[in-house]
Design a protein around this motif. Structure first.
Motif, short mmCIF file in Angstrom:
data_model
loop_
_atom_site.label_atom_id
_atom_site.label_comp_id
_atom_site.label_asym_id
_atom_site.label_seq_id
_atom_site.Cartn_x
_atom_site.Cartn_y
_atom_site.Cartn_z
N ILE A 1 7.44 -10.23 4.29
CA ILE A 1 6.74 -9.09 3.71
C ILE A 1 7.54 -7.79 3.74
CG2 ILE A 1 4.48 -10.06 4.27
CD1 ILE A 1 4.36 -8.07 6.63
N THR A 2 8.51 -7.67 4.66
CA THR A 2 9.15 -6.37 4.86
C THR A 2 10.06 -5.96 3.71
OG1 THR A 2 10.90 -7.44 6.16
CG2 THR A 2 9.02 -6.53 7.36
N SER A 3 10.50 -6.90 2.89
CA SER A 3 11.35 -6.55 1.75
C SER A 3 10.60 -5.74 0.70
CB SER A 3 11.93 -7.82 1.11
OG SER A 3 10.90 -8.68 0.67
N ALA A 4 9.28 -5.66 0.84
CA ALA A 4 8.48 -4.89 -0.12
C ALA A 4 8.92 -3.44 -0.19
CB ALA A 4 7.00 -4.97 0.25
N ILE A 5 9.33 -2.87 0.94
CA ILE A 5 9.70 -1.46 0.95
C ILE A 5 11.03 -1.20 0.26
CG2 ILE A 5 8.34 -0.99 3.01
CD1 ILE A 5 10.88 -1.01 4.65
N ASP A 6 11.74 -2.27 -0.12
CA ASP A 6 13.00 -2.13 -0.85
C ASP A 6 12.81 -2.32 -2.36
OD1 ASP A 6 14.32 -1.88 1.65
OD2 ASP A 6 14.41 -4.06 1.83
N SER A 7 11.58 -2.40 -2.82
CA SER A 7 11.30 -2.72 -4.22
C SER A 7 11.89 -1.71 -5.20
CB SER A 7 9.79 -2.85 -4.46
OG SER A 7 9.26 -3.92 -3.72
N ASP A 8 11.79 -0.42 -4.88
CA ASP A 8 12.34 0.60 -5.78
C ASP A 8 13.85 0.43 -5.95
OD1 ASP A 8 9.95 1.74 -6.31
OD2 ASP A 8 10.25 3.57 -5.15
N VAL A 9 14.55 0.23 -4.83
CA VAL A 9 16.00 0.04 -4.88
C VAL A 9 16.34 -1.22 -5.65
CG1 VAL A 9 18.02 -0.50 -3.46
CG2 VAL A 9 16.48 1.35 -2.78
N LEU A 10 15.62 -2.30 -5.36
CA LEU A 10 15.89 -3.59 -6.01
C LEU A 10 15.68 -3.50 -7.52
CD1 LEU A 10 16.80 -6.36 -4.99
CD2 LEU A 10 14.42 -7.07 -5.00
N THR A 11 14.66 -2.77 -7.94
CA THR A 11 14.41 -2.60 -9.37
C THR A 11 15.59 -1.93 -10.06
OG1 THR A 11 12.02 -2.40 -8.99
CG2 THR A 11 12.85 -1.57 -11.06
N PRO B 1 11.00 -11.34 -5.78
CA PRO B 1 11.53 -9.98 -5.59
C PRO B 1 10.76 -9.02 -6.49
CG PRO B 1 13.06 -11.34 -6.87
CD PRO B 1 12.01 -12.26 -6.35
N CYS B 2 10.52 -7.82 -6.01
CA CYS B 2 9.69 -6.84 -6.73
C CYS B 2 8.30 -7.39 -7.01
CB CYS B 2 10.36 -6.40 -8.03
SG CYS B 2 11.98 -5.64 -7.80
N GLY B 3 7.77 -8.16 -6.07
CA GLY B 3 6.44 -8.75 -6.24
C GLY B 3 5.33 -7.72 -6.31
N VAL B 4 5.64 -6.46 -5.97
CA VAL B 4 4.64 -5.40 -6.06
C VAL B 4 4.11 -5.26 -7.48
CG1 VAL B 4 6.32 -3.54 -6.49
CG2 VAL B 4 4.13 -3.02 -5.38
N ILE B 5 4.91 -5.65 -8.47
CA ILE B 5 4.45 -5.62 -9.87
C ILE B 5 3.22 -6.51 -10.01
CG2 ILE B 5 5.07 -6.16 -12.26
CD1 ILE B 5 8.02 -5.65 -11.42
N LYS C 1 0.83 -1.21 0.00
CA LYS C 1 0.00 0.00 0.00
C LYS C 1 0.86 1.25 0.00
CE LYS C 1 -3.97 -2.06 2.41
NZ LYS C 1 -4.84 -1.98 3.61
N ALA C 2 2.00 1.19 0.67
CA ALA C 2 2.89 2.35 0.70
C ALA C 2 3.47 2.65 -0.67
CB ALA C 2 4.02 2.10 1.70
N LEU C 3 3.75 1.60 -1.44
CA LEU C 3 4.34 1.78 -2.77
C LEU C 3 3.31 2.30 -3.79
CD1 LEU C 3 6.39 -1.49 -2.69
CD2 LEU C 3 7.39 0.76 -2.97
N LYS C 4 2.04 2.26 -3.42
CA LYS C 4 0.98 2.72 -4.33
C LYS C 4 0.48 4.11 -3.96
CE LYS C 4 -0.45 -2.07 -5.03
NZ LYS C 4 -1.52 -3.09 -4.83
N SER C 5 1.26 4.82 -3.17
CA SER C 5 0.80 6.12 -2.66
C SER C 5 1.66 7.29 -3.14
CB SER C 5 0.80 6.09 -1.12
OG SER C 5 -0.02 5.07 -0.65
N LYS C 6 2.25 7.16 -4.30
CA LYS C 6 3.09 8.23 -4.83
C LYS C 6 2.23 9.45 -5.15
CE LYS C 6 6.56 9.19 -8.36
NZ LYS C 6 7.31 8.67 -9.52
#
Length: 417
Positions: A212-222, A186-190, A83-88
């Motif tokens: 679940i906590t690795s989700a907040i690193d998705s931008d960096v991982l991408t 990884p980057c499962g938010v996609i 949800k945090a990654l969808k709040s830009k």
């Protein structure tokens, strides 16, 4: 009524820092957090609560109120951190231009040149009082952004470039695959974004270990994946566990390692300044910038592939010329009749180690690795069946036996040798 804060965010790294400090690493109270003002703390806490309110709990102690995330994986099938990654956040102009463009290009059959798109935008805006205007450069940049995202396509018609909407895909038959991918990859938010397009995204999966906590690193991982694919040098800001301020590192990213035991993600990269291949925790990395292509990428990647034969986890403890010292570990496991499953697990989880059979009930495990300290958690799972053990690194052996001694004390086994 508008609140004093917004759920939308401009800089995700800021919110990532708060989420990491409070809900991943430690349950800090308001008074314990000294990096920002108390007002800033309160604003960010309320913002995060707007996304994660259903999963937040707290305990009251003498030091104050400590907030933490509490999730039952039996009931939660979708990662709430997405949800945090969808709040830009976006500007009024961004959202206005977005909807006008996709109304003009309402179906993949409509293909228009830039001049005609600009004319139609003017027609739209003519119906509004004091409308926001968009010049050719702004519209061109926005179309280019959507082309890179794959939601707008171009085609040549003579000398003219025609823009049209990309084809839509029916994802109904992929719902199960997306539910699984979004929670384990990884980057499962996609996958989570794609599921948002589905009317029914009910999941049939339940995860015993849901990282679940690795989700907040998705931008960096991408960004790291892009750099690896393009074989580029990068600069990153890296926060050491021992330091308070992040330091800039210029490195060549080679691979991403993800632990199946705890979900932690590491970047394995070559550091030219120290002439060493080493691991960087992804959750400590920020501000990734892609630089020039590295002429040494293939050479270093091949070197890492060779090193993996001696890596138990992510520690290398050697430089890229492979002249580091290996550490050796051996232990003997004794089983009883009907306990063959113990040896099956030893075989399954041996990684770069070897298992030799001495007799029907005795097996010997041996491994040569760069860092034998990484093996301690694995070895402890066989502790009641180990009859002898040896580490070539005396420091690691001392720590291992000291841990055992403390365990014996806890269980009241005073005479244990």
């Amino acid at each position: 009524m508008l609140s004093s804060y917004s759920e939308l965010i401009k800089n995700f790294e800021k919110i990532r820092s708060y989420m990491r400090e409070f809900y991943v690493y430690g349950f800090k109270s308001r008074d314990e957090y000294s990096k920002k003002s108390t007002r800033s703390y309160d604003d960010e806490r309320r913002r995060i609560e707007s996304w994660l309110g259903d999963y937040m709990s707290f305990v009251q102690s003498a030091d104050g109120k400590n907030v933490f995330i509490s999730i039952d994986s039996r009931k939660t099938s979708h990662n709430p951190f997405y949800k945090a990654l969808k709040s830009k956040s976006f500007t009024d102009g961004d959202i206005t231009l977005h909807f006008i463009l996709f109304d003009i290009l309402s179906s993949p059959e409509i293909a228009l040149p830039l001049t005609e798109i600009l004319s139609k935008i003017d027609d739209y805006l003519a119906h509004f009082e004091n409308p926001k205007t968009f010049d050719e450069s702004t519209v061109r940049k926005k179309l280019k952004e959507y082309i890179e995202l794959g939601i707008i396509n171009t085609q040549k018609q003579g000398k003219r470039v025609m823009y049209k909407r990309a084809e839509d895909f029916d994802l109904v038959e992929m719902t199960d695959a997306l539910n699984f991918y979004s929670e384990v990859a990884p980057c499962g938010v996609i996958g989570s974004f794609l599921l948002d397009k589905q009317e029914n995204k009910e999941s049939h999966f339940c995860f015993k270990h849901h990282y679940i906590t690795s989700a907040i690193d998705s931008d960096v991982l991408t960004q790291l994946f892009v750099a690896i694919r393009q074989k580029r040098i990068i600069t990153v800001m890296n926060l050491s566990r021992r330091g308070e301020k992040p330091r800039e590192n210029r490195i060549i990213p080679l691979k991403i390692f993800i632990s199946a035991q705890n979900g932690r993600q590491h970047l394995i990269a070559y550091h030219p300044y120290f002439d060493v291949i080493k691991a960087f925790r992804v959750d400590y990395i920020s501000d990734v910038k892609l630089m020039e292509v590295s002429s040494r990428f293939d050479e270093l990647r091949a070197q890492l592939d060779l090193m993996q034969g001696k890596m138990w986890g992510v520690s290398v403890n050697t430089n890229a010329r492979e002249d580091g010292k290996l550490e050796y570990v051996t232990f003997t496991v004794k089983i009883k009749a009907g306990e063959e499953y113990i040896i099956n697990r030893l075989e399954r989880e041996k990684r770069c180690g070897y298992v030799e059979k001495a007799d029907d009930f005795t097996y010997r495990f041996s491994a040569a690795v760069y860092d034998s300290a990484e093996m301690r958690p694995f070895i402890r799972t066989f502790i009641s069946r180990i009859t002898d053990i040896h580490f070539s690194n005396p420091k690691v052996e001392k720590i291992f036996k000291e841990d055992l001694r403390k365990m014996y004390e806890i269980y009241g086994i005073v005479e244990a040798e």
